[in-house]
Design an enzyme around this catalytic site. Sequence first.
Site, mmCIF file in Angstrom:
data_model
loop_
_atom_site.group_PDB
_atom_site.id
_atom_site.type_symbol
_atom_site.label_atom_id
_atom_site.label_comp_id
_atom_site.label_asym_id
_atom_site.label_seq_id
_atom_site.Cartn_x
_atom_site.Cartn_y
_atom_site.Cartn_z
ATOM 1 N N LYS A 1 8.325 -16.995 -10.602
ATOM 2 C CA LYS A 1 7.516 -16.068 -11.536
ATOM 3 C C LYS A 1 6.058 -16.558 -12.052
ATOM 4 O O LYS A 1 6.339 -17.442 -12.927
ATOM 5 C CB LYS A 1 8.765 -15.343 -12.023
ATOM 6 C CG LYS A 1 8.010 -13.943 -12.519
ATOM 7 C CD LYS A 1 9.362 -13.055 -13.675
ATOM 8 C CE LYS A 1 8.567 -12.384 -13.788
ATOM 9 N NZ LYS A 1 8.921 -11.282 -15.170
ATOM 10 N N ASN B 1 0.983 -1.277 -0.067
ATOM 11 C CA ASN B 1 0.153 -0.576 0.230
ATOM 12 C C ASN B 1 1.084 1.062 0.454
ATOM 13 O O ASN B 1 1.946 0.599 -0.490
ATOM 14 C CB ASN B 1 -0.686 0.026 1.133
ATOM 15 C CG ASN B 1 0.236 -0.514 1.940
ATOM 16 O OD1 ASN B 1 0.453 0.533 3.125
ATOM 17 N ND2 ASN B 1 -0.247 -0.835 3.071
ATOM 18 N N LYS C 1 -10.729 -3.224 19.693
ATOM 19 C CA LYS C 1 -9.649 -3.208 20.043
ATOM 20 C C LYS C 1 -8.702 -3.172 21.752
ATOM 21 O O LYS C 1 -7.862 -3.376 21.500
ATOM 22 C CB LYS C 1 -8.578 -3.296 19.242
ATOM 23 C CG LYS C 1 -8.045 -3.029 17.654
ATOM 24 C CD LYS C 1 -7.047 -2.974 16.399
ATOM 25 C CE LYS C 1 -7.740 -3.165 15.222
ATOM 26 N NZ LYS C 1 -6.477 -2.994 14.771
ATOM 27 N N LYS D 1 -13.042 1.411 16.369
ATOM 28 C CA LYS D 1 -11.823 0.947 16.378
ATOM 29 C C LYS D 1 -11.411 0.611 17.543
ATOM 30 O O LYS D 1 -10.924 -0.325 17.577
ATOM 31 C CB LYS D 1 -10.789 1.484 15.433
ATOM 32 C CG LYS D 1 -11.247 0.324 13.661
ATOM 33 C CD LYS D 1 -9.960 0.869 12.700
ATOM 34 C CE LYS D 1 -10.406 0.294 11.512
ATOM 35 N NZ LYS D 1 -10.151 0.821 10.931
ATOM 36 N N ASP E 1 -4.022 -9.862 13.346
ATOM 37 C CA ASP E 1 -4.008 -8.321 13.759
ATOM 38 C C ASP E 1 -2.671 -7.919 14.658
ATOM 39 O O ASP E 1 -2.868 -8.269 15.801
ATOM 40 C CB ASP E 1 -5.694 -8.270 14.440
ATOM 41 C CG ASP E 1 -5.593 -6.967 14.633
ATOM 42 O OD1 ASP E 1 -4.920 -5.894 14.938
ATOM 43 O OD2 ASP E 1 -6.360 -5.898 13.935
ATOM 44 N N PHE F 1 -3.786 3.364 15.341
ATOM 45 C CA PHE F 1 -3.928 4.044 13.961
ATOM 46 C C PHE F 1 -5.681 3.954 13.409
ATOM 47 O O PHE F 1 -5.283 2.650 12.992
ATOM 48 C CB PHE F 1 -2.397 4.274 13.557
ATOM 49 C CG PHE F 1 -1.962 5.456 13.290
ATOM 50 C CD1 PHE F 1 -0.938 5.267 15.570
ATOM 51 C CD2 PHE F 1 -2.019 6.964 13.084
ATOM 52 C CE1 PHE F 1 0.000 6.378 15.510
ATOM 53 C CE2 PHE F 1 -0.770 7.953 13.901
ATOM 54 C CZ PHE F 1 -0.249 7.429 14.942
ATOM 55 N N ASP G 1 -4.326 -6.400 5.093
ATOM 56 C CA ASP G 1 -4.969 -6.881 6.334
ATOM 57 C C ASP G 1 -5.174 -8.801 5.397
ATOM 58 O O ASP G 1 -5.769 -9.295 6.560
ATOM 59 C CB ASP G 1 -6.395 -6.292 6.112
ATOM 60 C CG ASP G 1 -7.040 -5.554 6.914
ATOM 61 O OD1 ASP G 1 -5.855 -5.104 8.235
ATOM 62 O OD2 ASP G 1 -7.275 -4.521 6.856
HETATM 63 N N1 CTP Z 1 -2.689 -3.041 12.695
HETATM 64 C C1 CTP Z 1 -1.834 -4.363 12.903
HETATM 65 N N2 CTP Z 1 -2.236 -5.415 11.970
HETATM 66 C C2 CTP Z 1 -3.285 -5.076 11.475
HETATM 67 C C3 CTP Z 1 -3.896 -4.496 11.059
HETATM 68 C C4 CTP Z 1 -4.076 -3.505 11.431
HETATM 69 O O1 CTP Z 1 -0.977 -3.980 13.749
HETATM 70 N N3 CTP Z 1 -3.127 -6.781 10.751
HETATM 71 C C5 CTP Z 1 -2.639 -1.633 13.560
HETATM 72 C C6 CTP Z 1 -2.289 -0.821 12.496
HETATM 73 O O2 CTP Z 1 -1.076 -1.040 12.304
HETATM 74 C C7 CTP Z 1 -3.507 0.546 13.663
HETATM 75 C C8 CTP Z 1 -4.520 -0.023 13.285
HETATM 76 O O3 CTP Z 1 -4.439 -1.645 13.812
HETATM 77 O O4 CTP Z 1 -2.777 1.014 14.097
HETATM 78 C C9 CTP Z 1 -5.522 -0.213 12.479
HETATM 79 O O5 CTP Z 1 -6.425 -1.100 12.072
HETATM 80 P P1 CTP Z 1 -7.750 -2.019 11.681
HETATM 81 O O6 CTP Z 1 -8.697 -1.945 12.298
HETATM 82 O O7 CTP Z 1 -6.883 -2.954 10.546
HETATM 83 O O8 CTP Z 1 -7.506 -1.159 10.235
HETATM 84 P P2 CTP Z 1 -7.828 -1.068 9.212
HETATM 85 O O9 CTP Z 1 -6.874 -1.921 8.489
HETATM 86 O O10 CTP Z 1 -8.075 0.120 8.404
HETATM 87 O O11 CTP Z 1 -9.361 -1.223 8.687
HETATM 88 P P3 CTP Z 1 -10.534 -1.550 8.043
HETATM 89 O O12 CTP Z 1 -10.023 -2.277 7.281
HETATM 90 O O13 CTP Z 1 -11.503 -2.634 9.045
HETATM 91 O O14 CTP Z 1 -11.287 0.105 8.182
#
Ligand code: CTP
Length: 403
Positions: free
Chosen positions: A296, A217, A348, A344, A313, A330, A286
Amino acid sequence: MPDYTHVIDGLRGRRIVLGVSGGIAAYKSAELTRALGHMGVDVHVVLTEAGARFVTPLTFQALSGNRAWSGFLDEKMEDGMPHIRLGRGMDAILVAPASADFIARLAAGLASDLLSTLCLARDCPLFVAPAMNRQMWENPATQRNVATLQSDGVTILGPAVGEQACGETGPGRMLEPEVLCEELNAFFTPKLLAGRKVVLTAGPTFEAVDPVRGITNASSGKMGYALAAACARAGSEVVLVSGPVALPVPVGVRRIEVTSALQMRDGVFAAVMGVDVFIAVAAVADYRPAEPAVHKIKKSGAAIHLELVPNPDILAEVAALPEAPFCVGFAAESRDLDTFAEEKRRAKRLPMLVGNLIGDGLGGDENTVVIYDEEGRHPLPRAPKTFIARQIVERIARLLPTK
Ligand code: CTP
């Protein structure tokens, strides 16, 4: 340029004398003058006679916006007491570059020119950034002089090891201007996190599809790195578990480099036990490809399907530890920031979450964020990520349980 005066920063509004002695590194002092100016410092440059032979006072005058002084009795001096007047009301003196000769004069307490006199007649901290040939640096006389300065309470910054102007390689290079700025900034920053240990994640993750392709990303890592630097400046021990980014390791930070979310989780769990604070800034993917191809993938003209499985997560796992550190999350949202961010934070079980709208901050140097915690929502004015980091640190320090 926006107005950042509402934001407290270690260097903003400080008055600093920048002493420039003779050495090829003097050209970097021009850049240093500029960098300090950008950080809101009122810079007054004083050159030794040798320093003025490398770069003219006029250059420093143009860059600092203040008269640059040189030698002992500058012709333009009106009141005849510049060594006293200039030093008064200064927050620090930084001599960069400091030649072997100038260090020797400082150690002996000589007042043979304006800069050495200013150092002798000062009532503020003195920082010295040596720059010289490696043999001059290693010479017992220089080492003795440096030890004398240290025992007199002078802070020696550097030197760095590397290629020298004379073609040799070794210790003696002046620290880069941004590192010197950072050292001064750290000196003036309140040690709100002294004795604390902090682990952070930053940057994107990269989930391999095959040996050359992957899913990632647009995270630049800038917010996480700014926050890691701010924690170090505030006196904490910092480990930064970082995805692939093109940023230098901040001063005082230990970096663990990772690529995928699974590696990031391993890096975090290797460092997070017993720490006080965990800050998850990384944009962790995610999902990851269920089975990355060993070779490849060749194009065939037909559609292909990629099976994705969820990644762990990391933040939720750390927050669920029996003796979890103070966890900060964040959230970057494209709409309804307040609702999604607070959801969120509660899901969490985080004491604190920093939210922003995508487009306000992703990839850039500035951001507009809102801090959410048990006391409510706290919007911060739009500012550079470095200043936002500082305010987040202040908030963490306020909410952190006392030891
Ligand atoms: N985070 C993490 N591990 C993951 C996903 C996220 O530690 N696998 C942490 C990020 O660093 C951030 C927070 O969780 O601090 C974001 O939360 P999350 O709900 O995962 O955010 P998004 O991925 O933006 O969720 P969504 O896609 O559902 O909006």
